[in-house]
Design an enzyme around this catalytic site. Structure first.
Site, PDB file in Angstrom:
ATOM      1  N   ASP A 168       0.838  -1.143   0.011  1.00 22.10           N
ATOM      2  CA  ASP A 168      -0.101   0.026  -0.013  1.00 22.10           C
ATOM      3  C   ASP A 168       0.624   1.382  -0.042  1.00 22.10           C
ATOM      4  O   ASP A 168       0.897   2.116   1.055  1.00 22.10           O
ATOM      5  CB  ASP A 168      -0.874   0.075   1.213  1.00 22.10           C
ATOM      6  CG  ASP A 168      -1.969   1.008   1.241  1.00 22.10           C
ATOM      7  OD1 ASP A 168      -2.235   1.655   0.097  1.00 22.10           O
ATOM      8  OD2 ASP A 168      -2.817   1.289   2.288  1.00 22.10           O
TER       9      ASP A 168
HETATM   10 MG   LIG Z   1      -1.324   3.542   6.147  1.00 21.04          MG
END
Ligand SMILES: [Mg+2]
Ligand SMILES: Nc1ncnc2c1ncn2[C@@H]1O[C@H](COP(=O)(O)OP(=O)(O)O)[C@@H](O)[C@H]1O
Length: 247
Positions: A168
């Site tokens: 991410d």
């Molecule tokens: Mg984060």
């Protein structure tokens, strides 16, 4: 795993990994309720499952593992259990130790907990040392400066050269603390040693970061965003061959 860097307390229903530098840690430390008003919800940059903790032992960040999307309606905090060593909390703790051993700028893990919940599921949390005076990239006072974006390019390149595939890679997972930049949030990340410079996962990390810049750095006009992004890419391309300094 190296017993000089982690202490493990494993029972049938829970596993607690501790950094031996913090010998007072108990499972309670991984529960935000335990800290009372010494725990403060992190207001920006995350998914709402993180707290700043002010303890006499130091300043920490506590994060619970939560999921978003549709499955979150079933349970936001339970995951299917396939063994403690596969839990995201224990994996992230160990990955952080590996990255730190390579001299990469990541937070020091303090403890990680996985607790079985019913027959099938587990819940977990991780406790990290808080990086002082850190801003998520979109809140950096230097956001409009070319130098900051070059440094971000170099930072991402160092992690990529070390084989770290960040699951991410977004602006809020890059922290600026003055001269220093840090990468955080290693949930579901993994090392992929031996990948070439053009590996698909590296391109995909960069594309994700570009989307996050568009979404989270709106104070910069789109043309300026693109100029700064090109600066980042240039620095990324120019700064190979320094995966990690010794500590
Ligand atoms: Mg984060
Ligand atoms: N070690 C740390 N030091 C300082 N701030 C942190 C640290 N870890 C997390 N934060 C802050 O908490 C936010 C959320 O943490 P993060 O690990 O990214 O979890 P998530 O994105 O899953 O909520 C970050 O964007 C950052 O602002």
């Amino acid at each position: 795993m190296n017993s000089s860097t982690e202490a493990a307390l494993i029972t049938g229903s829970s596993a607690l990994l501790c950094n031996p530098a913090f010998n007072a840690v108990t499972g309670d430390w991984l529960d935000p309720g335990f800290w009372g008003d010494r725990a403060r919800l992190v207001a920006s940059g995350g998914r709402g499952g993180a707290w700043y903790i002010s303890a006499s032992e130091g300043e920490f960040v506590l994060r619970r593992y939560l999921r978003g999307g549709l499955v979150a309606r079933l349970s936001r905090a339970s995951y299917v259990f396939t063994g403690f060593n596969n839990t995201r909390s224990l994996r992230e703790f160990r990955l952080l130790l590996q990255l730190r051993a390579r001299g990469l700028p990541v937070p020091e893990p303090v403890a990680a907990l996985a607790r079985r919940s019913g027959l099938l599921f587990w819940q977990g949390a991780i406790l990290l040392r808080r990086i002082p005076r850190a801003h998520p990239l979109p809140e950096s006072p230097a956001l409009g400066e070319v130098d900051l974006w070059s440094r971000v390019g170099e930072l991402v390149r160092r992690f990529h050269d070390a084989g770290l595939d960040h699951a991410d890679l977004n602006c809020d997972n890059i922290l600026e603390a003055g001269e220093d930049l840090w990468l955080i949030d290693f949930d579901r990340c993994r090392l992929r040693p031996g990948s070439g410079p053009q590996a698909r996962w590296k391109q995909s990390n960069l594309r994700r970061l570009r989307r996050s810049v568009a979404k989270r750095c709106r104070v910069l006009p789109p043309e300026r965003q693109e100029e700064l992004w090109q600066q980042l890419l240039q620095a990324y391309a120019a700064s190979g061959g320094q995966p990690g300094r010794p500590l």
